[in-house]
Design a protein around this motif. Structure first.
Motif, short mmCIF file in Angstrom:
data_model
loop_
_atom_site.label_atom_id
_atom_site.label_comp_id
_atom_site.label_asym_id
_atom_site.label_seq_id
_atom_site.Cartn_x
_atom_site.Cartn_y
_atom_site.Cartn_z
N ASP A 95 4.76 -6.90 8.87
CA ASP A 95 3.46 -7.00 8.21
C ASP A 95 3.63 -7.12 6.70
O ASP A 95 2.91 -7.88 6.02
CB ASP A 95 2.61 -5.76 8.55
CG ASP A 95 2.17 -5.75 10.01
OD1 ASP A 95 2.21 -6.84 10.64
OD2 ASP A 95 1.80 -4.67 10.51
N HIS A 96 4.55 -6.35 6.16
CA HIS A 96 4.78 -6.41 4.72
C HIS A 96 5.28 -7.79 4.29
O HIS A 96 4.84 -8.35 3.28
CB HIS A 96 5.79 -5.33 4.34
CG HIS A 96 6.09 -5.29 2.87
ND1 HIS A 96 5.19 -4.82 1.94
CD2 HIS A 96 7.21 -5.68 2.18
CE1 HIS A 96 5.73 -4.93 0.74
NE2 HIS A 96 6.96 -5.44 0.86
N ALA A 97 6.22 -8.33 5.10
CA ALA A 97 6.76 -9.65 4.77
C ALA A 97 5.66 -10.71 4.87
O ALA A 97 5.58 -11.63 4.04
CB ALA A 97 7.93 -9.98 5.72
N ARG A 98 4.79 -10.58 5.90
CA ARG A 98 3.71 -11.55 6.06
C ARG A 98 2.73 -11.46 4.88
O ARG A 98 2.25 -12.47 4.37
CB ARG A 98 2.99 -11.30 7.39
CG ARG A 98 1.91 -12.33 7.68
CD ARG A 98 1.46 -12.28 9.15
NE ARG A 98 1.12 -10.94 9.57
CZ ARG A 98 1.88 -10.18 10.38
NH1 ARG A 98 3.04 -10.67 10.84
NH2 ARG A 98 1.51 -8.96 10.73
N ALA A 99 2.42 -10.24 4.47
CA ALA A 99 1.51 -10.07 3.33
C ALA A 99 2.11 -10.66 2.06
O ALA A 99 1.41 -11.31 1.26
CB ALA A 99 1.20 -8.58 3.13
N GLU A 100 3.41 -10.45 1.85
CA GLU A 100 4.07 -11.04 0.69
C GLU A 100 4.02 -12.57 0.75
O GLU A 100 3.76 -13.24 -0.27
CB GLU A 100 5.53 -10.57 0.63
CG GLU A 100 5.69 -9.13 0.19
CD GLU A 100 5.37 -8.94 -1.27
OE1 GLU A 100 5.40 -9.95 -2.02
OE2 GLU A 100 5.05 -7.82 -1.68
N TYR A 125 8.40 0.63 13.06
CA TYR A 125 9.05 0.36 11.78
C TYR A 125 9.27 -1.14 11.57
O TYR A 125 9.01 -1.71 10.50
CB TYR A 125 10.38 1.10 11.72
CG TYR A 125 11.13 0.89 10.44
CD1 TYR A 125 12.27 0.07 10.40
CD2 TYR A 125 10.72 1.49 9.25
CE1 TYR A 125 12.97 -0.12 9.22
CE2 TYR A 125 11.40 1.30 8.06
CZ TYR A 125 12.52 0.48 8.06
OH TYR A 125 13.19 0.27 6.89
N SER A 131 5.95 -2.79 10.81
CA SER A 131 5.51 -2.58 9.43
C SER A 131 6.27 -3.49 8.47
O SER A 131 5.71 -4.02 7.50
CB SER A 131 5.69 -1.12 9.03
OG SER A 131 7.08 -0.78 9.03
N LEU A 132 7.59 -3.66 8.73
CA LEU A 132 8.36 -4.59 7.90
C LEU A 132 7.83 -6.02 8.02
O LEU A 132 7.72 -6.76 7.03
CB LEU A 132 9.84 -4.53 8.28
CG LEU A 132 10.59 -3.23 7.95
CD1 LEU A 132 12.03 -3.32 8.45
CD2 LEU A 132 10.56 -2.99 6.44
#
Length: 290
Positions: free
Chosen positions: A30-35, A24, A27-28
Motif C-alpha cells: 500500500d505504501h509503495a502504491r501510494a508513493e 506487513y 502495508s508495504l
C-alpha cells in the motif's frame, strides 16, 4: 499472535505468524502504491504546468506579432552638417531610435568641434534637425511635400481657397416625365413650378421652358453646380430644333436654387414636343445663391 521466545541477552523475541507477515507485506504494498500514485500526480501536474507555460508564451508571442503588424509605420530622419541617418519601422521603435539619434548627434558634434566643448547651437535647434513623420500603412503611399515656386504665392492661395470651399450638396436627384401643358417644381417643395412643357404663343412650338420666374440656361459642356453657377445664357428652351439625347441645361429656380436637367428621351408631333423624359439634379443653396 506468535509467542515470544527468550533471547540470549534475556529479552524475548517475538515470533511472526503468517498472518502478521501478510499484513506487513500488504502495508508495504500500500505504501509503495501510494508513493507511485503521488509521483504520477506530481508528474502530471508538472506536465500540465509546462504545457500552460508554453501556451502562454505562444499567446504572448502572437499578441506582440499582431501589435507590430498593425502598428503604423514611421520614418525618422536626422540630418547634420556631416552626417545623415534614416530609419523606417513601427512607431513602437521610433521613439527609441529618435532618442538614440538625438544623443548621437549631440555627442558627435561635441567630439568633432575644434575646442572639444561641442557646438553651442546643438540642442537649441541650430546644429542638427530631427524630424519624425508618422505615415499609416493603410494610406498605401507617403505623400510628397510641395517644393519650388508653385508651392507658394497665388497658386497656394488658390489651392487653399478651393479646399476651403465645400462642394454643393445635392438636394434631389430623380427622373421626371413631362407631357403637354404639364409643369414641375424642381425645388420639390410643393410651391411654384419651375419648368413646363407648353407653347406661349400660337406661333411657337411646344417646348420645355422656364416657368413662374425660373429660367433655363444653356451650358457648353456638362451641367454641374459650378458650371450652372457661372453661366449667364438664360432664356434657353428645349424644342424639336435642338433636342438630343444627353442634352443638358441649367435651371435657376424661383426659390433661388440651381438645378440641371438632362434629356433621356422624348416624343413629338406636328405641334412640337408631346412628352419629354428628364434626369433632374437640384442642389442646395450656397452662400452665393442663398
Amino acid at each position: 499472535m506468535g509467542k515470544s521466545a527468550p533471547r540470549g541477552d534475556g529479552a524475548e523475541e517475538t515470533a511472526f505468524t503468517p498472518r502478521m507477515m501478510r499484513e506487513y507485506s500488504a502495508s508495504l504494498a500500500d505504501h509503495a502504491r501510494a508513493e507511485a500514485e503521488a509521483m504520477t500526480a506530481r508528474a502530471a501536474a508538472e506536465a500540465e504546468a509546462h504545457r500552460l507555460r508554453i501556451a502562454a508564451d505562444a499567446d504572448a508571442t502572437r499578441m506582440m506579432r499582431d501589435v507590430h503588424a498593425t502598428a503604423p509605420s514611421s520614418s525618422l530622419s536626422v540630418q547634420g552638417r556631416r552626417f545623415g541617418l534614416s530609419y523606417r519601422g513601427t512607431t513602437v521603435g521610433l521613439a527609441a531610435v529618435a532618442l538614440l539619434a538625438v544623443s548621437g548627434a549631440v555627442a558627435y558634434q561635441a567630439l568633432t568641434s575644434p575646442d572639444g566643448g561641442g557646438d553651442p547651437a546643438v540642442g537649441r535647434g541650430g546644429g542638427a534637425t530631427v524630424s519624425s513623420v508618422a505615415s499609416h500603412q493603410s494610406t498605401g503611399a507617403a505623400g510628397s511635400a510641395p517644393s519650388g515656386p508653385d508651392a507658394s504665392g497665388a497658386d497656394a492661395s488658390s489651392a487653399a481657397a478651393s479646399r476651403n470651399t465645400p462642394p454643393a450638396e445635392v438636394r434631389e436627384h430623380r427622373k421626371i416625365v413631362m407631357s403637354i401643358a404639364s409643369n414641375k417644381d424642381l425645388d420639390f417643395t410643393g410651391n411654384l413650378p419651375d419648368i413646363s412643357l407648353y407653347t406661349s404663343t400660337s406661333d411657337d412650338k411646344v417646348a420645355v421652358r422656364g416657368y413662374s420666374g425660373s429660367e433655363i440656361a444653356s451650358v457648353p459642356e456638362q451641367a454641374t453646380a459650378e458650371s450652372c453657377a457661372a453661366t449667364t445664357d438664360y432664356g434657353f428652351v428645349i424644342s424639336t430644333k435642338n433636342i438630343s439625347k444627353g442634352l443638358t441645361a441649367c435651371v435657376l429656380t424661383n426659390e433661388n436654387r440651381l438645378a440641371s436637367i438632362k434629356v433621356l428621351g422624348w416624343q413629338q408631333d406636328s405641334s412640337g414636343l408631346s412628352s419629354v423624359t428628364l434626369d433632374v439634379t437640384t442642389w442646395e443653396k450656397t452662400e452665393d445663391t442663398a
